[in-house]
Design a protein around this motif. Structure first.
Motif, short mmCIF file in Angstrom:
data_model
loop_
_atom_site.label_atom_id
_atom_site.label_comp_id
_atom_site.label_asym_id
_atom_site.label_seq_id
_atom_site.Cartn_x
_atom_site.Cartn_y
_atom_site.Cartn_z
N ARG A 1 0.83 -1.20 0.00
CA ARG A 1 0.00 0.00 0.00
C ARG A 1 0.87 1.25 0.00
N TYR B 1 -2.82 3.29 -13.60
CA TYR B 1 -2.98 4.74 -13.62
C TYR B 1 -1.98 5.36 -12.63
N GLN C 1 -1.70 8.76 -10.26
CA GLN C 1 -2.50 9.87 -9.73
C GLN C 1 -1.64 10.71 -8.79
N SER D 1 -4.11 15.71 -5.63
CA SER D 1 -5.19 16.61 -6.05
C SER D 1 -5.42 16.61 -7.56
N GLN D 2 -5.00 15.55 -8.22
CA GLN D 2 -5.22 15.45 -9.67
C GLN D 2 -6.03 14.20 -10.00
N ALA D 3 -6.51 14.17 -11.21
CA ALA D 3 -7.25 13.00 -11.67
C ALA D 3 -6.30 11.86 -12.03
N PRO D 4 -6.77 10.64 -11.97
CA PRO D 4 -5.94 9.52 -12.43
C PRO D 4 -5.60 9.66 -13.91
N MET E 1 0.37 8.32 -6.32
CA MET E 1 -0.44 7.13 -6.05
C MET E 1 -0.54 6.37 -7.37
N LEU F 1 -2.54 3.45 -9.26
CA LEU F 1 -3.80 2.73 -9.17
C LEU F 1 -3.87 1.64 -10.23
N GLY G 1 -8.31 -0.85 -7.55
CA GLY G 1 -7.73 -1.28 -6.30
C GLY G 1 -7.51 -0.09 -5.38
N PRO G 2 -6.99 -0.32 -4.18
CA PRO G 2 -6.80 0.76 -3.20
C PRO G 2 -5.62 1.66 -3.52
#
Lengths: 111, 112
Positions: free
Chosen positions: B9, B35, B37, B40-43, B88, B90, B104-105
């Motif tokens: 994680r 993806y 990310q 504060s942005q979109a994937p 992050m 994804l 997924g998380p």
């Protein structure tokens, strides 16, 4: 160019009130739209979707409205609860099947 | 429950040190996506596999690679992470390219 954007980056709503999150898209060829909810530290979670041959779709406490004339999408959340606090993304599926995400709106629930 | 699992994680790596992120799914979906990310942005889609067919996005840096040894697993390899790769990551799956994607998380990567 192609883009999916949101009108407001942050929305604050009183608990119990209805929330309306808006989204504008520019690709008139997109035929499928999705709303995702992303809580802090988690992946996006599918909420509801709508195809371009529809103008309204309802789920549990959520409704998505699509206005193809003005290329506008909205997500309505009824009786907003603390658990609704999250970032909400609209997304569109392009002709090549790729999903393009908008910038996101952070929903704050006021007690 | 059928799900999309990402490990670890949280991942910390050093500048330039190769790192691998993993994703597994019990949904038996044909398509797996990676993806990126940033805060504060979109994937942003990096690439996806449709079964064994790899599809790279045009603007995905060469530094990012992916492997899918079988239906259940997909890996993201970052060959030489830079500070700008902190984000992050994804993983998502879908039963087909036109079907709903399930995420997924995520794995949060920190580059020191």
């Amino acid at each position: 160019g192609e883009s999916v954007g949101l009108h407001l980056p942050t929305l604050s709503v009183q608990e119990g009130d209805n929330s309306i999150i808006n989204c504008a898209y520019s690709n008139s060829a997109s035929d499928y739209f999705i709303w995702y909810k992303q809580e802090s530290g988690k992946g996006p979670q599918f909420i509801i979707d709508i195809r371009s041959n529809m103008d309204k779709r309802q789920g549990q406490r959520v409704t998505v409205l699509l206005n193809k004339t003005v290329k506008h999408l909205s997500l309505q959340i009824a009786a907003t609860q603390p658990g609704d606090s999250a970032v909400y993304f609209c997304a569109e599926r392009r002709r090549d099947d790729k999903i393009i995400f908008g910038k996101g709106t952070r929903l704050h629930i006021l007690p | 429950d059928a799900m999309v699992i990402q490990n670890p994680r949280y991942q910390v790596t050093q500048f330039g040190k190769p790192v691998t992120l993993s994703c597994s799914q019990t949904l038996n979906h044909n398509v797996m996506y990676w993806y990126q990310q940033k805060s504060s942005q979109a994937p942003k889609l990096l690439f996806h596999y449709y079964d064994k067919d790899f599809n790279n996005e045009a603007d995905t840096p060469d530094n990012f690679q992916s492997r899918r040894p079988n239906t259940s697993f997909c890996f993201l390899d970052i060959r030489s992470p830079g500070l700008g790769d902190a984000a992050m990551y994804l993983c998502a799956t879908s039963s087909g390219p036109q079907e709903t994607q399930y995420f997924g998380p995520g794995t949060r990567l920190l580059v020191l």
